[in-house]
Design an enzyme around this catalytic site. Structure first.
Site, PDB file in Angstrom:
ATOM      1  CE  LYS A   1       0.704  -0.578  -3.738  1.00 23.12           C
ATOM      2  NZ  LYS A   1      -0.281  -1.317  -3.290  1.00 23.12           N
TER       3      LYS A   1
ATOM      4  CB  ILE B   1      -6.493  -6.792  -7.747  1.00 25.39           C
ATOM      5  CG1 ILE B   1      -5.619  -6.665  -8.493  1.00 25.39           C
ATOM      6  CG2 ILE B   1      -5.131  -7.615  -6.674  1.00 25.39           C
ATOM      7  CD1 ILE B   1      -4.448  -5.859  -8.624  1.00 25.39           C
TER       8      ILE B   1
ATOM      9  CG  ASN C   1      -6.923  -4.724  -3.389  1.00 22.96           C
ATOM     10  OD1 ASN C   1      -6.238  -5.379  -3.786  1.00 22.96           O
ATOM     11  ND2 ASN C   1      -8.015  -4.454  -3.292  1.00 22.96           N
TER      12      ASN C   1
ATOM     13  CG  ASP D   1     -11.699   5.872   3.344  1.00 27.68           C
ATOM     14  OD1 ASP D   1     -10.101   5.540   3.438  1.00 27.68           O
ATOM     15  OD2 ASP D   1     -11.724   6.301   2.418  1.00 27.68           O
ATOM     16  CB  VAL D   2      -7.575   1.297   4.137  1.00 28.50           C
ATOM     17  CG1 VAL D   2      -8.378   0.205   3.369  1.00 28.50           C
ATOM     18  CG2 VAL D   2      -7.295   1.953   3.680  1.00 28.50           C
TER      19      VAL D   2
ATOM     20  CE1 TYR E   1      -0.018   2.503  -6.931  1.00 32.27           C
ATOM     21  CE2 TYR E   1       2.002   2.125  -7.684  1.00 32.27           C
ATOM     22  CZ  TYR E   1       1.141   1.345  -7.227  1.00 32.27           C
ATOM     23  OH  TYR E   1       0.196   0.055  -7.177  1.00 32.27           O
TER      24      TYR E   1
HETATM   25  P1  NAD Z   1      -8.741  -0.638  -8.959  1.00 32.54           P
HETATM   26  O1  NAD Z   1      -8.969   0.894  -8.413  1.00 32.54           O
HETATM   27  O2  NAD Z   1      -9.118  -1.239  -9.338  1.00 32.54           O
HETATM   28  O3  NAD Z   1      -9.438  -1.227  -7.363  1.00 32.54           O
HETATM   29  C1  NAD Z   1      -9.823  -0.433  -6.080  1.00 32.54           C
HETATM   30  C2  NAD Z   1     -10.309  -0.622  -4.817  1.00 32.54           C
HETATM   31  O4  NAD Z   1      -9.923   0.068  -3.683  1.00 32.54           O
HETATM   32  C3  NAD Z   1     -12.165   0.021  -5.175  1.00 32.54           C
HETATM   33  O5  NAD Z   1     -13.044  -0.288  -4.981  1.00 32.54           O
HETATM   34  C4  NAD Z   1     -11.970   1.149  -4.647  1.00 32.54           C
HETATM   35  O6  NAD Z   1     -13.143   1.977  -4.347  1.00 32.54           O
HETATM   36  C5  NAD Z   1     -11.118   0.684  -3.336  1.00 32.54           C
HETATM   37  N1  NAD Z   1     -10.428   1.997  -2.318  1.00 32.54           N
HETATM   38  C6  NAD Z   1      -9.937   3.137  -2.779  1.00 32.54           C
HETATM   39  N2  NAD Z   1      -9.303   3.888  -2.084  1.00 32.54           N
HETATM   40  C7  NAD Z   1      -9.996   3.088  -0.810  1.00 32.54           C
HETATM   41  C8  NAD Z   1      -9.587   3.399   0.708  1.00 32.54           C
HETATM   42  N3  NAD Z   1      -8.737   4.094   0.819  1.00 32.54           N
HETATM   43  N4  NAD Z   1     -10.452   2.931   1.618  1.00 32.54           N
HETATM   44  C9  NAD Z   1     -11.399   1.576   1.110  1.00 32.54           C
HETATM   45  N5  NAD Z   1     -11.189   1.212   0.337  1.00 32.54           N
HETATM   46  C10 NAD Z   1     -10.985   2.042  -0.965  1.00 32.54           C
HETATM   47  O7  NAD Z   1      -7.443  -1.167  -7.934  1.00 32.54           O
HETATM   48  P2  NAD Z   1      -6.890  -2.620  -8.803  1.00 32.54           P
HETATM   49  O8  NAD Z   1      -6.212  -2.663  -9.815  1.00 32.54           O
HETATM   50  O9  NAD Z   1      -7.932  -3.259  -8.287  1.00 32.54           O
HETATM   51  O10 NAD Z   1      -6.092  -2.280  -7.117  1.00 32.54           O
HETATM   52  C11 NAD Z   1      -5.971  -3.098  -6.248  1.00 32.54           C
HETATM   53  C12 NAD Z   1      -4.152  -2.541  -5.257  1.00 32.54           C
HETATM   54  O11 NAD Z   1      -3.559  -3.764  -6.182  1.00 32.54           O
HETATM   55  C13 NAD Z   1      -3.786  -1.444  -4.894  1.00 32.54           C
HETATM   56  O12 NAD Z   1      -3.922  -1.573  -4.147  1.00 32.54           O
HETATM   57  C14 NAD Z   1      -2.936  -1.488  -6.106  1.00 32.54           C
HETATM   58  O13 NAD Z   1      -2.162  -0.680  -5.869  1.00 32.54           O
HETATM   59  C15 NAD Z   1      -2.458  -2.522  -6.468  1.00 32.54           C
HETATM   60  N6  NAD Z   1      -1.307  -3.008  -7.649  1.00 32.54           N
HETATM   61  C16 NAD Z   1      -2.722  -2.813  -8.642  1.00 32.54           C
HETATM   62  C17 NAD Z   1      -1.323  -2.665  -9.990  1.00 32.54           C
HETATM   63  C18 NAD Z   1      -2.631  -3.141 -11.071  1.00 32.54           C
HETATM   64  O14 NAD Z   1      -2.004  -1.917 -12.397  1.00 32.54           O
HETATM   65  N7  NAD Z   1      -3.641  -1.701 -11.384  1.00 32.54           N
HETATM   66  C19 NAD Z   1      -0.792  -2.860 -10.611  1.00 32.54           C
HETATM   67  C20 NAD Z   1       0.200  -3.592  -9.083  1.00 32.54           C
HETATM   68  C21 NAD Z   1       0.035  -3.098  -8.077  1.00 32.54           C
END
Ligand code: NAD
Length: 253
Positions: A162, A22, A90, A67-68, A158
């Site tokens: 959120k 995302i 994100n 790293d956040v 989780y």
């Molecule tokens: P993803 O795993 O595809 O990508 C996450 C990215 O964040 C990766 O590039 C990873 O390296 C980076 N990351 C992880 N931990 C980190 C940290 N501590 N510091 C910096 N970077 C970090 O995940 P996604 O599905 O794209 O999810 C992105 C956001 O959307 C998240 O907050 C997730 O909770 C939220 N979300 C996802 C979904 C879903 O179904 N995929 C649904 C609702 C919300």
């Protein structure tokens, strides 16, 4: 006038977790709308891959290792960049499903650390510069899991993280509205990214997700990114403290 308000020409944006999924889609959307984008991620290899993917589409974006959960690093990066216009919080993790009674301390703390603490460290560090500039837009990526409990998925850590991001969004929005900084969140349904890779595409859980969604499908990262870009733009100037649910109708049933 209306199209003009969607444009982000001249704006500086940073997307955490922007190297994949995302976040990468958000980086592309913001760049397409005219912003100068930095993708910040803990995974330096993924940053390079993300930059290459966007470059092949004609968008040059900066990349920075961050790293956040590392509050000191977040503050250093924010101080280096100064007042950016748009922050997309994100970065987030899910981890595998675990019944609440079996969740280990390390598991709980890890998810809360990335999803909640990381969001706050970034909002605080970049927010200070936005407040000094008297303008800025922050978009947090929450989840429909901040509103509902997916049945029968054991993901207390989780869901709690959120819901906290949603409430943090409202708290910051109320505090910072008088000083020109808007804070909103998007709350997506299941999105087609590696975060959900723990679910077997042929399996029962995946089928339940699809069957439980009136639209009958998962969302795509671009469908979240377009909402994020809208919330970051002047087209959303009246919006602050909003949690925009994008769930394909999941919560209707
Ligand atoms: P993803 O795993 O595809 O990508 C996450 C990215 O964040 C990766 O590039 C990873 O390296 C980076 N990351 C992880 N931990 C980190 C940290 N501590 N510091 C910096 N970077 C970090 O995940 P996604 O599905 O794209 O999810 C992105 C956001 O959307 C998240 O907050 C997730 O909770 C939220 N979300 C996802 C979904 C879903 O179904 N995929 C649904 C609702 C919300």
């Amino acid at each position: 006038m209306y199209l003009e308000r969607l444009k982000l020409t001249g704006r500086r944006a940073l997307v955490t977790g922007g190297a994949a999924g995302i976040g990468l889609a958000c980086a592309e959307a913001l760049a397409e709308m005219g912003a100068h984008v930095t993708i910040a991620d803990r995974d330096e290899t993924a940053i390079a891959a993300g930059q290459a993917a966007l470059s092949s589409k004609g968008y040059a974006v900066d990349g920075i290792g961050m790293d956040v959960t590392d509050s000191a690093r977040v503050t250093t990066v924010a101080d280096q960049l100064g007042a950016i216009d748009i922050l997309v919080n994100n970065a987030g993790i899910a981890r595998s499903e675990t019944p609440a009674e079996d969740v280990a301390d390390e598991h709980w703390l890890n998810v809360l650390d990335v999803n909640l603490n990381g969001t706050f460290w970034c909002a605080r560090a970049f927010g200070r510069h936005m407040l000094a500039a008297g303008k800025g837009a922050i978009v947090n990526v929450g989840s429909m899991s901040g509103f509902i409990v997916n049945r029968p998925q054991p993901q207390s850590y989780y869901n709690a993280s959120k819901a906290a991001v949603h409430q943090l969004t409202k708290s910051l929005a109320a505090e910072w509205a008088p000083r020109g900084v808007r804070v909103n969140a998007v709350a997506p349904t299941y999105i087609n990214t590696v975060l959900n890779s723990f679910a077997d595409r042929e399996g029962e859980m995946y089928k339940r997700w699809i069957d439980g969604t009136p639209q009958g499908r998962l969302g795509e990262p671009e469908e979240v990114a377009s909402i994020v870009a809208f919330l970051a733009s002047d087209a959303a100037s009246l919006m602050t403290g909003s949690i925009v649910l994008a769930d394909g109708g999941y919560s209707c049933w």
